[in-house]
Design a protein around this motif. Sequence first.
Motif, PDB file in Angstrom:
ATOM      1  N   LEU A  19     -17.698  -4.646  20.061  1.00 42.07           N
ATOM      2  CA  LEU A  19     -17.848  -3.378  21.063  1.00 42.07           C
ATOM      3  C   LEU A  19     -18.243  -2.282  20.283  1.00 42.07           C
ATOM      4  CD1 LEU A  19     -14.584  -3.557  23.143  1.00 42.07           C
ATOM      5  CD2 LEU A  19     -16.795  -4.554  23.665  1.00 42.07           C
ATOM      6  N   GLU A  20     -18.080  -2.133  19.114  1.00 42.54           N
ATOM      7  CA  GLU A  20     -18.616  -0.714  18.526  1.00 42.54           C
ATOM      8  C   GLU A  20     -20.092  -1.066  18.163  1.00 42.54           C
ATOM      9  OE1 GLU A  20     -17.101   1.841  18.090  1.00 42.54           O
ATOM     10  OE2 GLU A  20     -15.453   0.954  18.924  1.00 42.54           O
ATOM     11  N   ALA A  21     -20.467  -2.225  17.893  1.00 47.03           N
ATOM     12  CA  ALA A  21     -21.901  -2.576  17.783  1.00 47.03           C
ATOM     13  C   ALA A  21     -22.843  -2.541  19.183  1.00 47.03           C
ATOM     14  CB  ALA A  21     -22.141  -4.020  17.113  1.00 47.03           C
ATOM     15  N   LEU A  22     -22.154  -3.006  20.263  1.00 46.37           N
ATOM     16  CA  LEU A  22     -22.540  -2.767  21.372  1.00 46.37           C
ATOM     17  C   LEU A  22     -22.669  -1.517  22.084  1.00 46.37           C
ATOM     18  CD1 LEU A  22     -23.694  -4.541  23.831  1.00 46.37           C
ATOM     19  CD2 LEU A  22     -21.402  -4.743  24.777  1.00 46.37           C
ATOM     20  N   LYS A  23     -21.626  -0.514  21.726  1.00 44.30           N
ATOM     21  CA  LYS A  23     -21.602   0.787  22.074  1.00 44.30           C
ATOM     22  C   LYS A  23     -22.982   1.540  21.218  1.00 44.30           C
ATOM     23  CE  LYS A  23     -16.691   1.620  22.709  1.00 44.30           C
ATOM     24  NZ  LYS A  23     -15.826   2.204  22.215  1.00 44.30           N
ATOM     25  N   ALA A  24     -23.299   1.257  20.115  1.00 43.00           N
ATOM     26  CA  ALA A  24     -24.476   1.871  19.371  1.00 43.00           C
ATOM     27  C   ALA A  24     -25.697   1.333  20.116  1.00 43.00           C
ATOM     28  CB  ALA A  24     -24.467   1.560  18.052  1.00 43.00           C
ATOM     29  N   ALA A  25     -25.685  -0.120  20.314  1.00 42.25           N
ATOM     30  CA  ALA A  25     -26.868  -0.391  20.945  1.00 42.25           C
ATOM     31  C   ALA A  25     -27.181   0.162  22.205  1.00 42.25           C
ATOM     32  CB  ALA A  25     -26.934  -2.239  21.235  1.00 42.25           C
ATOM     33  N   MET A  30     -30.743   4.040  25.623  1.00 41.83           N
ATOM     34  CA  MET A  30     -30.856   4.847  26.810  1.00 41.83           C
ATOM     35  C   MET A  30     -32.318   5.160  26.992  1.00 41.83           C
ATOM     36  SD  MET A  30     -27.974   5.264  28.168  1.00 41.83           S
ATOM     37  CE  MET A  30     -27.980   6.782  29.144  1.00 41.83           C
ATOM     38  N   PRO A  31     -32.740   5.193  28.278  1.00 39.81           N
ATOM     39  CA  PRO A  31     -33.998   5.256  28.764  1.00 39.81           C
ATOM     40  C   PRO A  31     -34.170   7.211  28.620  1.00 39.81           C
ATOM     41  CG  PRO A  31     -33.185   4.130  30.613  1.00 39.81           C
ATOM     42  CD  PRO A  31     -32.040   4.379  29.508  1.00 39.81           C
ATOM     43  N   ALA A  32     -35.348   7.742  28.369  1.00 39.17           N
ATOM     44  CA  ALA A  32     -35.454   8.879  28.143  1.00 39.17           C
ATOM     45  C   ALA A  32     -35.201   9.902  29.031  1.00 39.17           C
ATOM     46  CB  ALA A  32     -37.046   9.079  27.801  1.00 39.17           C
ATOM     47  N   GLU A  33     -35.296   9.475  30.487  1.00 34.86           N
ATOM     48  CA  GLU A  33     -34.748  10.356  31.486  1.00 34.86           C
ATOM     49  C   GLU A  33     -33.430  10.129  32.050  1.00 34.86           C
ATOM     50  OE1 GLU A  33     -35.950   5.871  32.934  1.00 34.86           O
ATOM     51  OE2 GLU A  33     -37.046   7.476  31.739  1.00 34.86           O
ATOM     52  N   ALA A  34     -32.634   9.412  31.214  1.00 39.16           N
ATOM     53  CA  ALA A  34     -31.248   9.475  31.388  1.00 39.16           C
ATOM     54  C   ALA A  34     -30.470   9.959  30.150  1.00 39.16           C
ATOM     55  CB  ALA A  34     -30.593   8.082  31.448  1.00 39.16           C
ATOM     56  N   GLU A  35     -29.646  10.906  30.733  1.00 32.55           N
ATOM     57  CA  GLU A  35     -28.593  11.706  29.730  1.00 32.55           C
ATOM     58  C   GLU A  35     -27.420  11.083  29.363  1.00 32.55           C
ATOM     59  OE1 GLU A  35     -26.351  16.074  29.236  1.00 32.55           O
ATOM     60  OE2 GLU A  35     -28.305  15.893  30.522  1.00 32.55           O
ATOM     61  N   PHE A  36     -27.106  10.538  28.060  1.00 29.60           N
ATOM     62  CA  PHE A  36     -25.969   9.690  27.773  1.00 29.60           C
ATOM     63  C   PHE A  36     -24.819  11.046  27.696  1.00 29.60           C
ATOM     64  CE2 PHE A  36     -22.744   9.113  24.521  1.00 29.60           C
ATOM     65  CZ  PHE A  36     -22.274   7.750  24.791  1.00 29.60           C
ATOM     66  N   HIS A  37     -23.681  10.677  28.430  1.00 32.17           N
ATOM     67  CA  HIS A  37     -22.552  11.251  28.462  1.00 32.17           C
ATOM     68  C   HIS A  37     -21.317  10.904  27.586  1.00 32.17           C
ATOM     69  CE1 HIS A  37     -19.736  14.190  29.766  1.00 32.17           C
ATOM     70  NE2 HIS A  37     -18.874  13.510  30.075  1.00 32.17           N
ATOM     71  N   LYS A  38     -21.025   9.703  27.896  1.00 31.08           N
ATOM     72  CA  LYS A  38     -19.964   8.766  27.079  1.00 31.08           C
ATOM     73  C   LYS A  38     -19.677   7.366  27.442  1.00 31.08           C
ATOM     74  CE  LYS A  38     -15.813  10.371  30.249  1.00 31.08           C
ATOM     75  NZ  LYS A  38     -14.505  11.146  29.917  1.00 31.08           N
ATOM     76  N   ILE A  39     -18.939   6.761  26.701  1.00 27.20           N
ATOM     77  CA  ILE A  39     -18.642   5.590  27.018  1.00 27.20           C
ATOM     78  C   ILE A  39     -17.189   5.226  26.911  1.00 27.20           C
ATOM     79  CG2 ILE A  39     -18.718   2.995  26.285  1.00 27.20           C
ATOM     80  CD1 ILE A  39     -21.554   3.526  24.980  1.00 27.20           C
ATOM     81  N   GLU A  40     -16.412   4.652  27.866  1.00 28.70           N
ATOM     82  CA  GLU A  40     -15.046   4.191  28.199  1.00 28.70           C
ATOM     83  C   GLU A  40     -14.707   2.738  28.058  1.00 28.70           C
ATOM     84  OE1 GLU A  40     -13.930   6.446  31.721  1.00 28.70           O
ATOM     85  OE2 GLU A  40     -14.083   8.306  30.820  1.00 28.70           O
ATOM     86  N   GLU A  41     -13.830   2.526  27.399  1.00 28.06           N
ATOM     87  CA  GLU A  41     -13.554   0.918  27.470  1.00 28.06           C
ATOM     88  C   GLU A  41     -12.416   0.842  28.654  1.00 28.06           C
ATOM     89  OE1 GLU A  41     -12.049  -0.358  23.692  1.00 28.06           O
ATOM     90  OE2 GLU A  41     -13.644   0.492  22.631  1.00 28.06           O
ATOM     91  N   LEU A  51     -17.160  -2.088  29.208  1.00 31.94           N
ATOM     92  CA  LEU A  51     -17.471  -0.628  28.848  1.00 31.94           C
ATOM     93  C   LEU A  51     -18.095  -0.011  29.823  1.00 31.94           C
ATOM     94  CD1 LEU A  51     -19.380  -1.545  25.403  1.00 31.94           C
ATOM     95  CD2 LEU A  51     -17.097  -0.707  25.718  1.00 31.94           C
ATOM     96  N   ASN A  52     -17.581   1.144  30.437  1.00 28.87           N
ATOM     97  CA  ASN A  52     -18.336   2.044  31.232  1.00 28.87           C
ATOM     98  C   ASN A  52     -18.975   3.053  30.902  1.00 28.87           C
ATOM     99  OD1 ASN A  52     -16.874   0.903  33.656  1.00 28.87           O
ATOM    100  ND2 ASN A  52     -15.109   1.603  32.889  1.00 28.87           N
ATOM    101  N   LEU A  53     -20.438   3.139  30.993  1.00 28.12           N
ATOM    102  CA  LEU A  53     -21.451   4.127  30.501  1.00 28.12           C
ATOM    103  C   LEU A  53     -21.382   5.153  31.430  1.00 28.12           C
ATOM    104  CD1 LEU A  53     -23.631   5.001  28.605  1.00 28.12           C
ATOM    105  CD2 LEU A  53     -25.237   3.373  30.322  1.00 28.12           C
ATOM    106  N   ASP A  76     -25.591  -9.841  24.152  1.00 31.18           N
ATOM    107  CA  ASP A  76     -24.261  -9.945  24.108  1.00 31.18           C
ATOM    108  C   ASP A  76     -23.914  -9.168  25.751  1.00 31.18           C
ATOM    109  OD1 ASP A  76     -23.647 -11.094  21.845  1.00 31.18           O
ATOM    110  OD2 ASP A  76     -23.662  -9.390  20.830  1.00 31.18           O
ATOM    111  N   VAL A  77     -24.763  -8.907  26.609  1.00 26.05           N
ATOM    112  CA  VAL A  77     -24.302  -8.408  27.538  1.00 26.05           C
ATOM    113  C   VAL A  77     -24.580  -9.370  28.950  1.00 26.05           C
ATOM    114  CG1 VAL A  77     -24.912  -6.650  29.359  1.00 26.05           C
ATOM    115  CG2 VAL A  77     -25.053  -5.966  27.275  1.00 26.05           C
TER     116      VAL A  77
END
Length: 89
Positions: A19-25, A30-41, A51-53, A76-77
């Motif tokens: 999961l940690e490697a998947l979170k990093a991937a 993330m596309p340029a037009e989307a702003e990452f906020h967080k990931i919850e398990e 994983l909830n992105l 792995d998705v």
Amino acid sequence: MGEVVATLKIMPESPDVDLEALKAAIQAAMPAEAEFHKIEEEPIAFGLVALNLIFIIEDGEGGTESTEEAMAQLADVASVEITDTRRLM
């Protein structure tokens, strides 16, 4: 137009996925037009954890599609699904 916060459920192929490697991937993909906020398990069953992105994107036609497509392409998705969208005030 305003902004929307969206939640994308990403289901790994198996409980053995790192999961940690998947979170990093996910963050790297993330596309340029989307702003990452967080990931919850989110525990599902039998050791499988989704994983909830949570990300922010401009409100407009096809807004989450590029993010959904980018996450579906990751190794792995098994599946991706938008589970929530809300307009930011």
